[in-house]
Design a protein around this motif. Structure first.
Motif, PDB file in Angstrom:
ATOM      1  N   ALA A   1       0.663  -0.985   0.480  1.00  0.00           N
ATOM      2  CA  ALA A   1      -0.097   0.529   0.462  1.00  0.00           C
ATOM      3  C   ALA A   1       1.105   1.239   0.037  1.00  0.00           C
ATOM      4  O   ALA A   1       0.382   2.022  -0.589  1.00  0.00           O
ATOM      5  CB  ALA A   1      -0.816  -0.302   1.243  1.00  0.00           C
TER       6      ALA A   1
ATOM      7  N   GLY B   1      -0.124   2.497  -3.101  1.00  0.00           N
ATOM      8  CA  GLY B   1      -1.252   2.974  -2.589  1.00  0.00           C
ATOM      9  C   GLY B   1      -1.026   4.589  -2.425  1.00  0.00           C
ATOM     10  O   GLY B   1      -1.853   5.594  -3.267  1.00  0.00           O
TER      11      GLY B   1
ATOM     12  N   ALA C   1     -13.768   0.952  -4.969  1.00  0.00           N
ATOM     13  CA  ALA C   1     -12.888   1.803  -3.160  1.00  0.00           C
ATOM     14  C   ALA C   1     -11.928   3.265  -5.003  1.00  0.00           C
ATOM     15  O   ALA C   1     -11.949   3.447  -5.618  1.00  0.00           O
ATOM     16  CB  ALA C   1     -11.811   1.388  -2.861  1.00  0.00           C
TER      17      ALA C   1
ATOM     18  N   ARG D   1      -7.829   2.405  -7.611  1.00  0.00           N
ATOM     19  CA  ARG D   1      -8.663   1.026  -7.299  1.00  0.00           C
ATOM     20  C   ARG D   1      -7.824  -0.122  -7.259  1.00  0.00           C
ATOM     21  O   ARG D   1      -8.074  -0.660  -6.733  1.00  0.00           O
ATOM     22  CB  ARG D   1      -9.849   1.321  -8.632  1.00  0.00           C
ATOM     23  CG  ARG D   1     -10.530   2.313  -7.715  1.00  0.00           C
ATOM     24  CD  ARG D   1     -11.636   2.944  -9.224  1.00  0.00           C
ATOM     25  NE  ARG D   1     -12.558   3.497  -8.497  1.00  0.00           N
ATOM     26  CZ  ARG D   1     -13.752   3.534  -9.263  1.00  0.00           C
ATOM     27  NH1 ARG D   1     -13.662   3.150 -10.949  1.00  0.00           N
ATOM     28  NH2 ARG D   1     -14.774   4.608  -8.529  1.00  0.00           N
TER      29      ARG D   1
ATOM     30  N   SER E   1      -6.004  -0.441  -4.739  1.00  0.00           N
ATOM     31  CA  SER E   1      -6.644  -0.828  -2.971  1.00  0.00           C
ATOM     32  C   SER E   1      -7.208  -2.744  -3.216  1.00  0.00           C
ATOM     33  O   SER E   1      -6.885  -2.904  -2.406  1.00  0.00           O
ATOM     34  CB  SER E   1      -7.970  -0.028  -2.876  1.00  0.00           C
ATOM     35  OG  SER E   1      -8.406  -0.599  -2.330  1.00  0.00           O
TER      36      SER E   1
ATOM     37  N   THR F   1      -4.347  -4.318  -2.623  1.00  0.00           N
ATOM     38  CA  THR F   1      -3.442  -4.534  -1.092  1.00  0.00           C
ATOM     39  C   THR F   1      -3.867  -5.442  -0.571  1.00  0.00           C
ATOM     40  O   THR F   1      -3.500  -6.734   0.797  1.00  0.00           O
ATOM     41  CB  THR F   1      -3.986  -3.041  -0.223  1.00  0.00           C
ATOM     42  OG1 THR F   1      -3.066  -2.085  -1.195  1.00  0.00           O
ATOM     43  CG2 THR F   1      -3.706  -3.307   0.941  1.00  0.00           C
ATOM     44  N   GLN F   2      -5.580  -5.455  -0.349  1.00  0.00           N
ATOM     45  CA  GLN F   2      -6.417  -6.721  -0.205  1.00  0.00           C
ATOM     46  C   GLN F   2      -6.418  -8.565  -0.622  1.00  0.00           C
ATOM     47  O   GLN F   2      -5.809  -9.184  -0.075  1.00  0.00           O
ATOM     48  CB  GLN F   2      -7.838  -6.721  -0.590  1.00  0.00           C
ATOM     49  CG  GLN F   2      -8.213  -5.027   0.025  1.00  0.00           C
ATOM     50  CD  GLN F   2      -8.972  -5.196   1.520  1.00  0.00           C
ATOM     51  OE1 GLN F   2      -8.613  -6.650   2.085  1.00  0.00           O
ATOM     52  NE2 GLN F   2      -8.132  -4.311   2.193  1.00  0.00           N
TER      53      GLN F   2
END
Length: 253
Positions: A24, A28, A129, A215, A218, A221-222
């Motif tokens: 992230a 991110g 997101a 996006r 995001s 990262t997950q």
């Protein structure tokens, strides 16, 4: 054993959170910074006079951007990872042995994959997101409700698909039953997403490339978080289930 797995799950969540934090921060945070800069420019441009703009600029920030992108981000991701890891361990304890002849590692990876699809991917496809400067603050309550409603529906559909697959397995075989259950899950998800309300609050002129990169970061990262939990917890759980080896002793005849 459940307590042992819970501790290992929280540890796996912390390990996965560290990996997700690095991802992230690299991919991110630059997008968040760019979006905040755009938001700041838009906010200053909205003021009618230069005096009003200077007054807004002089207001101190409750938390500096530097703290948000370092300590704040690490704390949020760490707490989230530990919490998710604990829940993951409880789910593993309930599911282990009920998915067939899978070991601890394979079961952990399957649960992580299923959790990522149901909890993250499905809601993301409908409600992706958004970075700062995207979204109306007045609708945040409504957006939160519909997002978590879709998460809940997705999880329930996944549980139903798992149940149907197990019921169809004796008749059609494990492979065919899995394909039928998966097809039913996908069809139900498509119908639900079409029926759920549309949320599109991206302002006109917002850079599409920035939105796309945020996006993807995001979702990435997950993906790193759930992959880390699945792999780390599988290794830790396998050690927990391994029988203690008795010391080898020799006896004289």
């Amino acid at each position: 054993m459940v307590r042992n797995l819970l501790v290992r799950g929280m540890l796996a969540g912390l390990i996965a959170a560290a990996l997700a934090l690095v991802f992230a921060w690299i991919f991110g945070e630059p997008q968040v910074g760019a979006a905040i800069a755009l938001e700041g420019h838009a906010g200053h441009a909205a003021h009618a006079t230069e005096a009003a703009a200077e007054a807004v600029a002089a207001e101190p920030e409750p938390v500096s951007r530097g703290v948000q992108s370092t300590v704040g981000l690490a704390t949020a991701v760490g707490v989230y990872g530990v919490a998710v890891g604990g829940v993951f361990a409880l789910v593993f304890a309930f599911v282990y042995g009920r998915l067939g002849a899978f070991g601890a590692r394979a079961t952990s990876v399957l649960i992580a994959l299923g959790a990522f699809v149901t909890v993250e991917l499905v809601p993301f496809l409908k409600y992706p997101a958004n970075p700062p400067a995207v979204g109306d603050p007045g609708t945040i309550g409504r957006r939160t409700v519909v997002y978590f409603a879709l998460v809940l529906i997705s999880v329930l559909l996944a549980v139903a698909a798992l149940y149907v697959g197990r019921r169809l397995a004796p008749r059609y075989g494990n492979w065919n039953a899995t394909l039928l259950a998966l097809a039913g899950f996908l069809a139900a998800v498509v119908v639900v997403c079409l029926l759920m309300p549309v949320v599109d609050e991206v302002p006109a002129g917002f850079p599409a490339a920035l939105l796309w990169k945020f996006r993807l970061a995001s979702l990435g990262t997950q993906a790193v978080l759930w992959s880390g939990i699945g792999l780390a917890f599988g290794t830790l759980a396998e050690r927990a289930f391994s029988p203690y080896r008795a010391p080898v002793s020799s006896s004289a005849v």
